[in-house]
Design an enzyme around this catalytic site. Structure first.
Site, PDB file in Angstrom:
ATOM      1  N   LYS A 188       0.860  -1.198   0.000  1.00 48.56           N
ATOM      2  CA  LYS A 188       0.000   0.000   0.000  1.00 48.56           C
ATOM      3  C   LYS A 188       0.890   1.240   0.000  1.00 48.56           C
ATOM      4  O   LYS A 188       1.510   1.598   0.991  1.00 48.56           O
ATOM      5  CB  LYS A 188      -0.926   0.052   1.222  1.00 48.56           C
ATOM      6  N   GLU A 213      10.653   1.424   9.768  1.00 44.60           N
ATOM      7  CA  GLU A 213      11.694   2.402   9.418  1.00 44.60           C
ATOM      8  C   GLU A 213      11.049   3.767   9.567  1.00 44.60           C
ATOM      9  O   GLU A 213      10.176   4.133   8.777  1.00 44.60           O
ATOM     10  CB  GLU A 213      12.132   2.222   7.960  1.00 44.60           C
ATOM     11  N   CYS A 248      14.465  11.280   5.222  1.00 47.45           N
ATOM     12  CA  CYS A 248      14.502  10.839   6.622  1.00 47.45           C
ATOM     13  C   CYS A 248      15.919  10.791   7.179  1.00 47.45           C
ATOM     14  O   CYS A 248      16.139  10.996   8.360  1.00 47.45           O
ATOM     15  CB  CYS A 248      13.855   9.466   6.748  1.00 47.45           C
ATOM     16  N   GLU A 264      11.163  15.963  14.296  1.00 46.08           N
ATOM     17  CA  GLU A 264      11.421  15.898  12.855  1.00 46.08           C
ATOM     18  C   GLU A 264      10.505  16.880  12.120  1.00 46.08           C
ATOM     19  O   GLU A 264       9.292  16.903  12.345  1.00 46.08           O
ATOM     20  CB  GLU A 264      11.146  14.481  12.349  1.00 46.08           C
TER      21      GLU A 264
END
Ligand code: NAD
Length: 494
Positions: free
Chosen positions: A186, A261, A294, A394
């Protein structure tokens, strides 16, 4: 003949893309759709994409369950043949894939064509070969040989984020398929199209029906329905820690191993003995793709004695950035993915300003593209404190923070001062210091005097809230397998 055929299709960048799911070897549409727009020009609707629901999740996992025994029985070499064909097809179709992903996600087209997409092909080849070349590990003790063999685990759900959607999806699907698992992928709803092309290529490569499926839709809807299905044997997720917490609950409920992750807040540590121009250039280069990476070292930590010199060099390189259309090879900073994401990033900067952090450069949306433009100026913030939100959370945009440290111990303290631990970058001219820093920083990957270079067989993953588990090479193949100890007592057979 083009491999891109079948199902309801739209033209995107001159390429025909299916807006349907791909389940059991055929295209399936949903009665409801979601809108997919281009970050390059938000007024352009690229497609109305099928919006999966519980029944689509059920259909896809049923297809993966039914296809699993034959795919597992094919063995690593049989699977490798098909995966190599798929890799060749990816290579042959890089221009089409780049055209679509550039419009859909706005990643720089040149970088897609020259670097990122070829990595997708390499993932399929490398994992196919690695699985086929697996040598059983044997642990011998007391006259017994304990052989370790891999069993394909079963149907696997792979959920991926919107940045680098094609490459990140192959990174997970390739080892899962090579290990003998069937897959339901997905992709993210903000950039769903290149993964639809991956389904066409898998079909063309002769992937048996049900072995590889793609389901489109919203995370909280079809994504949640997929991960809670008790027939799953593995869940592999890349995305934010917030979503990982939801998926972790589903995985725990069904006792299914999952790998996550997640986000990063990497330190970029520069010592006075480093090659400062090289360090400053690499640091400023992190604004590429609007910082939606990332692994970026978004917290610049610079030895106090070279503060001014580093900032001067950093500004020199940052000034060379060109905001623009991702098709243009001169562009280095693409628009961000979505107006909501621009608002998130702007919110971080506005709150930092209000809290007394110093904006050293940038700090506002770019006028490029008018009211609908999704570019944000490359921004550098000197926080009032290490507790500042821009240091601790982040941002995932073109925003870096700048802090100084006094000595090595201070550098380690600051580097390890967030909940994240995905990656770190260290610039130093001292081999001994590089060794000490590499061991002291808590992160899954440490780059010294370089960035973003990694062998596919090396472990990849995060510490803390940057993730659970390791991918890459045998680490990934072990995750997608059930490891079995197999022993025959000597002298008891034939
Ligand atoms: P996200 O967590 O919002 O979404 C990721 C995926 O999860 C999407 O496909 C989404 O539809 C799906 N999803 C959302 N809610 C779900 C639910 N309840 N159940 C199942 N699926 C659900 O992340 P994003 O905004 O797409 O991506 C950005 C994040 O990804 C950043 O934190 C970034 O650092 C991280 N990221 C990490 C890596 C890595 O390798 N560590 C790589 C790329 C991006």
């Amino acid at each position: 003949m083009s491999p891109f055929t079948g199902g309801t299709r739209v033209e995107v960048g001159g390429v025909s893309v299916s807006t349907d799911h791909y389940i059991g070897g055929r295209r399936v549409s949903s009665p409801f759709t979601f809108e997919d727009r281009s970050p390059l020009d938000w007024s352009v609707k690229l497609a109305d994409v099928s919006r999966g629901d519980d029944s689509i999740a059920d259909l896809a996992i049923t297809a993966a369950v039914e296809a699993f025994p034959a795919w597992a029985a094919l063995g690593p070499s049989g699977r490798a043949e098909i995966m190599h064909r798929l890799a060749d097809l990816i290579d042959a179709n890089i221009p089409s894939l780049a055209a679509v992903e550039c419009l859909d996600m706005a990643m720089l087209e040149e970088s897609l064509r020259l670097r990122v997409l070829a990595r997708g092909a390499r993932n399929f080849r490398a994992y196919a070969d690695l699985a086929a070349g697996y040598e059983e590990r044997v642990w011998s003790s007391n006259g017994t040989a304990n052989r370790v063999i891999r069993m394909p685990a079963g149907p696997t759900v792979v959920i991926t984020p919107w940045n680098a959607p094609f490459m990140l999806s192959t990174w997970k699907c390739a080892p899962a398929l090579a290990a003998g698992n069937t897959v339901v992928l997905k992709p993210a709803e903000w950039s769903p199209l290149s993964c639809s092309l991956l389904a066409d290529l898998a079909h063309e490569a002769g992937m048996p029906p049900g072995v590889f499926n793609v389901v489109q839709g919203i995370g909280e809807e079809v994504g949640a329905a997929l991960v809670r299905d008790p027939r799953l044997k593995r869940i592999s997720f890349t995305g934010s820690p917030a979503t990982a917490r939801h998926i972790g609950v589903a995985a725990a409920t069904n006792i299914v191993p999952f790998t996550a992750e997640l986000g990063g807040k990497g330190p970029f540590v520069v010592f006075a003995d480093a090659d400062l121009p090289a360090a400053a250039k690499k640091a400023a280069g992190q604004y590429d793709d609007s910082g939606q990476v990332c692994l970026a070292g978004t917290r610049l930590l610079v030895e106090a004695s070279v503060r001014d010199e580093f900032l001067r060099l950093f500004d020199e390189f940052a000034d060379q950035h060109v905001l623009g259309d991702s098709h243009d090879p001169a562009t280095t900073i693409s628009p961000m993915i979505h107006p909501d994401h621009v608002a998130n990033v702007a919110g971080f900067v506005d709150r930092a300003r209000a809290a007394g952090d110093t904006i050293l450069r940038g700090g506002q949306p770019s006028p490029l593209g008018g009211d609908d433009g999704l570019w944000y100026e490359p921004t550098l913030i000197e926080p009032a404190s290490n507790d500042s939100e821009v240091v601790q959370r982040e941002i995932f945009g073109p925003v870096l923070t700048f802090q100084t440290f006094t000595d090595e111990a201070d550098a380690v303290r600051l580097a390890n001062s967030t909940e994240y631990g995905l990656s770190a970058i260290v610039y130093t001219g001292s081999q001994e210091r590089a060794e000490r820093m590499g061991r002291a920083i808590r992160a899954g990957t440490i780059w010294t005097n370089c960035f973003l270079v990694r062998d596919l067989t090396a472990p990849f993953g995060g510490c803390g809230i940057s993730g659970i588990g390791r991918e890459g090479g045998d680490y990934a193949l072990d995750f997608y397998s059930d490891l079995k100890m197999f022993q025959v007592l000597e002298g008891t057979t034939g």
